[in-house]
Design a protein around this motif. Structure first.
Motif, PDB file in Angstrom:
ATOM      1  N   VAL A 132     -20.848 -19.082   5.876  1.00  0.00           N
ATOM      2  CA  VAL A 132     -20.870 -17.881   6.711  1.00  0.00           C
ATOM      3  C   VAL A 132     -20.624 -18.223   8.185  1.00  0.00           C
ATOM      4  CG1 VAL A 132     -23.356 -17.918   7.157  1.00  0.00           C
ATOM      5  CG2 VAL A 132     -22.122 -15.730   7.112  1.00  0.00           C
ATOM      6  N   GLU A 133     -20.942 -19.446   8.583  1.00  0.00           N
ATOM      7  CA  GLU A 133     -20.675 -19.896   9.949  1.00  0.00           C
ATOM      8  C   GLU A 133     -19.314 -20.569  10.063  1.00  0.00           C
ATOM      9  OE1 GLU A 133     -25.351 -21.085  10.874  1.00  0.00           O
ATOM     10  OE2 GLU A 133     -23.773 -22.593  11.059  1.00  0.00           O
ATOM     11  N   ALA A 134     -18.901 -21.261   9.003  1.00  0.00           N
ATOM     12  CA  ALA A 134     -17.726 -22.127   9.096  1.00  0.00           C
ATOM     13  C   ALA A 134     -16.401 -21.399   8.890  1.00  0.00           C
ATOM     14  CB  ALA A 134     -17.843 -23.270   8.078  1.00  0.00           C
ATOM     15  N   GLN A 135     -16.389 -20.363   8.081  1.00  0.00           N
ATOM     16  CA  GLN A 135     -15.118 -19.723   7.740  1.00  0.00           C
ATOM     17  C   GLN A 135     -14.710 -18.699   8.788  1.00  0.00           C
ATOM     18  OE1 GLN A 135     -15.521 -18.213   3.756  1.00  0.00           O
ATOM     19  NE2 GLN A 135     -15.539 -20.260   2.849  1.00  0.00           N
ATOM     20  N   MET A 136     -13.449 -18.820   9.249  1.00  0.00           N
ATOM     21  CA  MET A 136     -12.918 -17.908  10.262  1.00  0.00           C
ATOM     22  C   MET A 136     -11.415 -17.749  10.074  1.00  0.00           C
ATOM     23  SD  MET A 136     -13.706 -20.492  13.396  1.00  0.00           S
ATOM     24  CE  MET A 136     -15.386 -20.673  12.779  1.00  0.00           C
ATOM     25  N   ILE A 137     -10.834 -16.786  10.761  1.00  0.00           N
ATOM     26  CA  ILE A 137      -9.427 -16.460  10.578  1.00  0.00           C
ATOM     27  C   ILE A 137      -8.625 -16.977  11.765  1.00  0.00           C
ATOM     28  CG2 ILE A 137      -7.761 -14.572  10.328  1.00  0.00           C
ATOM     29  CD1 ILE A 137      -9.943 -12.940   9.014  1.00  0.00           C
ATOM     30  N   SER A 138      -7.513 -17.666  11.465  1.00  0.00           N
ATOM     31  CA  SER A 138      -6.634 -18.182  12.510  1.00  0.00           C
ATOM     32  C   SER A 138      -5.724 -17.071  13.025  1.00  0.00           C
ATOM     33  CB  SER A 138      -5.800 -19.337  11.969  1.00  0.00           C
ATOM     34  OG  SER A 138      -4.909 -18.864  10.972  1.00  0.00           O
ATOM     35  N   GLY A 139      -4.934 -17.394  14.038  1.00  0.00           N
ATOM     36  CA  GLY A 139      -4.041 -16.414  14.629  1.00  0.00           C
ATOM     37  C   GLY A 139      -2.950 -15.932  13.697  1.00  0.00           C
ATOM     38  N   ASP A 140      -2.577 -16.755  12.692  1.00  0.00           N
ATOM     39  CA  ASP A 140      -1.569 -16.333  11.710  1.00  0.00           C
ATOM     40  C   ASP A 140      -2.212 -15.859  10.401  1.00  0.00           C
ATOM     41  OD1 ASP A 140      -2.499 -18.779  10.978  1.00  0.00           O
ATOM     42  OD2 ASP A 140      -0.542 -19.745  10.754  1.00  0.00           O
ATOM     43  N   LEU A 141      -3.473 -15.411  10.506  1.00  0.00           N
ATOM     44  CA  LEU A 141      -4.205 -14.748   9.415  1.00  0.00           C
ATOM     45  C   LEU A 141      -4.460 -15.637   8.209  1.00  0.00           C
ATOM     46  CD1 LEU A 141      -2.499 -11.219   9.524  1.00  0.00           C
ATOM     47  CD2 LEU A 141      -4.518 -12.056  10.757  1.00  0.00           C
ATOM     48  N   ASN A 142      -4.715 -16.912   8.448  1.00  0.00           N
ATOM     49  CA  ASN A 142      -5.185 -17.820   7.403  1.00  0.00           C
ATOM     50  C   ASN A 142      -6.681 -18.056   7.580  1.00  0.00           C
ATOM     51  OD1 ASN A 142      -2.768 -18.835   5.812  1.00  0.00           O
ATOM     52  ND2 ASN A 142      -2.069 -19.198   7.913  1.00  0.00           N
ATOM     53  N   ILE A 143      -7.367 -18.307   6.466  1.00  0.00           N
ATOM     54  CA  ILE A 143      -8.803 -18.602   6.529  1.00  0.00           C
ATOM     55  C   ILE A 143      -8.988 -20.106   6.709  1.00  0.00           C
ATOM     56  CG2 ILE A 143     -10.992 -18.544   5.296  1.00  0.00           C
ATOM     57  CD1 ILE A 143     -10.037 -16.027   3.909  1.00  0.00           C
ATOM     58  N   ILE A 144      -9.781 -20.470   7.700  1.00  0.00           N
ATOM     59  CA  ILE A 144     -10.005 -21.882   8.032  1.00  0.00           C
ATOM     60  C   ILE A 144     -11.502 -22.167   7.967  1.00  0.00           C
ATOM     61  CG2 ILE A 144      -9.651 -23.688   9.752  1.00  0.00           C
ATOM     62  CD1 ILE A 144      -7.415 -22.090  10.915  1.00  0.00           C
ATOM     63  N   ASP A 145     -11.813 -23.342   7.444  1.00  0.00           N
ATOM     64  CA  ASP A 145     -13.198 -23.802   7.374  1.00  0.00           C
ATOM     65  C   ASP A 145     -13.390 -24.829   8.493  1.00  0.00           C
ATOM     66  OD1 ASP A 145     -15.611 -25.212   6.630  1.00  0.00           O
ATOM     67  OD2 ASP A 145     -15.443 -24.216   4.695  1.00  0.00           O
ATOM     68  N   VAL A 146     -14.200 -24.499   9.485  1.00  0.00           N
ATOM     69  CA  VAL A 146     -14.398 -25.360  10.654  1.00  0.00           C
ATOM     70  C   VAL A 146     -15.873 -25.746  10.770  1.00  0.00           C
ATOM     71  CG1 VAL A 146     -14.114 -25.602  13.141  1.00  0.00           C
ATOM     72  CG2 VAL A 146     -12.508 -24.187  11.843  1.00  0.00           C
ATOM     73  N   GLN A 147     -16.139 -27.039  10.839  1.00  0.00           N
ATOM     74  CA  GLN A 147     -17.486 -27.539  11.083  1.00  0.00           C
ATOM     75  C   GLN A 147     -17.490 -28.250  12.435  1.00  0.00           C
ATOM     76  OE1 GLN A 147     -18.706 -29.944   7.750  1.00  0.00           O
ATOM     77  NE2 GLN A 147     -18.658 -28.233   6.316  1.00  0.00           N
ATOM     78  N   MET A 148     -18.509 -27.998  13.231  1.00  0.00           N
ATOM     79  CA  MET A 148     -18.511 -28.478  14.606  1.00  0.00           C
ATOM     80  C   MET A 148     -19.910 -28.871  15.052  1.00  0.00           C
ATOM     81  SD  MET A 148     -16.903 -26.435  17.858  1.00  0.00           S
ATOM     82  CE  MET A 148     -18.232 -25.252  17.988  1.00  0.00           C
ATOM     83  N   VAL A 149     -19.977 -29.835  15.957  1.00  0.00           N
ATOM     84  CA  VAL A 149     -21.237 -30.253  16.569  1.00  0.00           C
ATOM     85  C   VAL A 149     -21.143 -30.008  18.070  1.00  0.00           C
ATOM     86  CG1 VAL A 149     -22.721 -32.213  17.133  1.00  0.00           C
ATOM     87  CG2 VAL A 149     -21.815 -31.974  14.822  1.00  0.00           C
ATOM     88  N   VAL A 150     -22.163 -29.361  18.626  1.00  0.00           N
ATOM     89  CA  VAL A 150     -22.254 -29.120  20.066  1.00  0.00           C
ATOM     90  C   VAL A 150     -23.427 -29.922  20.609  1.00  0.00           C
ATOM     91  CG1 VAL A 150     -22.660 -27.396  21.858  1.00  0.00           C
ATOM     92  CG2 VAL A 150     -21.280 -26.808  19.861  1.00  0.00           C
ATOM     93  N   GLN A 151     -23.173 -30.687  21.660  1.00  0.00           N
ATOM     94  CA  GLN A 151     -24.237 -31.422  22.331  1.00  0.00           C
ATOM     95  C   GLN A 151     -24.464 -30.780  23.698  1.00  0.00           C
ATOM     96  OE1 GLN A 151     -22.718 -35.519  22.099  1.00  0.00           O
ATOM     97  NE2 GLN A 151     -24.315 -35.926  20.595  1.00  0.00           N
ATOM     98  N   TYR A 152     -25.724 -30.616  24.070  1.00  0.00           N
ATOM     99  CA  TYR A 152     -26.043 -29.918  25.306  1.00  0.00           C
ATOM    100  C   TYR A 152     -27.320 -30.465  25.930  1.00  0.00           C
ATOM    101  CZ  TYR A 152     -29.436 -27.415  22.385  1.00  0.00           C
ATOM    102  OH  TYR A 152     -30.470 -27.113  21.534  1.00  0.00           O
TER     103      TYR A 152
END
Length: 203
Positions: free
Chosen positions: A89-109
């Motif tokens: 639910v956090e990782a899946q998003m839509i790219s500019g050309d309407l494809n579904i992408i699974d993105v995992q990311m780490v943020v350090q702060y």
């Protein structure tokens, strides 16, 4: 009575260690150590060593490490000795050309403004397991997570699948970091984004 007063005053002694800061309050308002009325533009103690501030119920102090780099995982949860658990639910998003992408990311702060971090944002907190259990009231709970997700979705939504997967990976991290910092500064969270690192990007 004099002995009780001395003991009460002694409870106002506290220590600031390396990398720590203290936010001082008098009657609930953020205050400086100078004698006089309180105002919201002062109230941070950064010098290491012993200090004194009014004990309760007149005064209060919050001592925190501000140079400690903290971590937020988006799209997955890690644990010791166990493979990473994806959070679609956090990782899946839509790219500019309407494809579904699974993105995992780490943020350090870390914390760049302790007063803003403690008193500007009333966050509901977040319980995401042993790796990340944020108490209510601090902006690095749901506020940081939702802002990170919004910034990443905005940046990914402006790029094609090919750009996200390979060509623009470094720029994707830089743009997400810049947008996320802009959102957090707009909320006056006092959070400084140290780095944004993509872990896994898949169609």
């Amino acid at each position: 009575i004099a002995l009780i007063v001395v003991i009460w005053l002694a409870t106002g002694i506290y220590t600031i260690g390396p990398g720590e800061q203290a936010a001082l309050q008098r009657f609930g308002k953020v205050c400086g150590q100078a004698v006089g009325p309180c105002d919201d533009e002062s109230g941070l103690v950064t010098a290491t060593g012993l200090h004194w501030w009014w004990p309760g119920p007149f005064g209060n102090k919050d001592v925190m490490r501000t140079d400690l780099v903290r971590r937020l995982e988006l799209g997955f949860r890690s644990s010791d000795g166990v493979a990473n658990t994806p959070v679609p639910v956090e990782a899946q998003m839509i790219s500019g050309d309407l494809n579904i992408i699974d993105v995992q990311m780490v943020v350090q702060y870390d914390i760049k403004d302790l007063t803003s971090f403690l008193f500007r944002v009333d966050d509901p907190g977040e319980d995401a397991g042993s790796q990340r259990n944020i108490a209510p009231g601090r902006p690095d709970g749901r506020t940081l997570k939702d802002a990170t997700e919004a910034a990443l979705r905005l940046v990914v939504g402006q790029r094609s699948l090919a750009e996200v997967l390979a060509e623009e990976r470094v720029n994707l991290e830089l743009d997400t970091r810049e947008k996320l910092q802009e959102i957090l500064d707009g909320y006056d969270t006092g959070i400084n984004i140290v780095s944004v690192e993509l872990q896994k990007v898949e169609a």
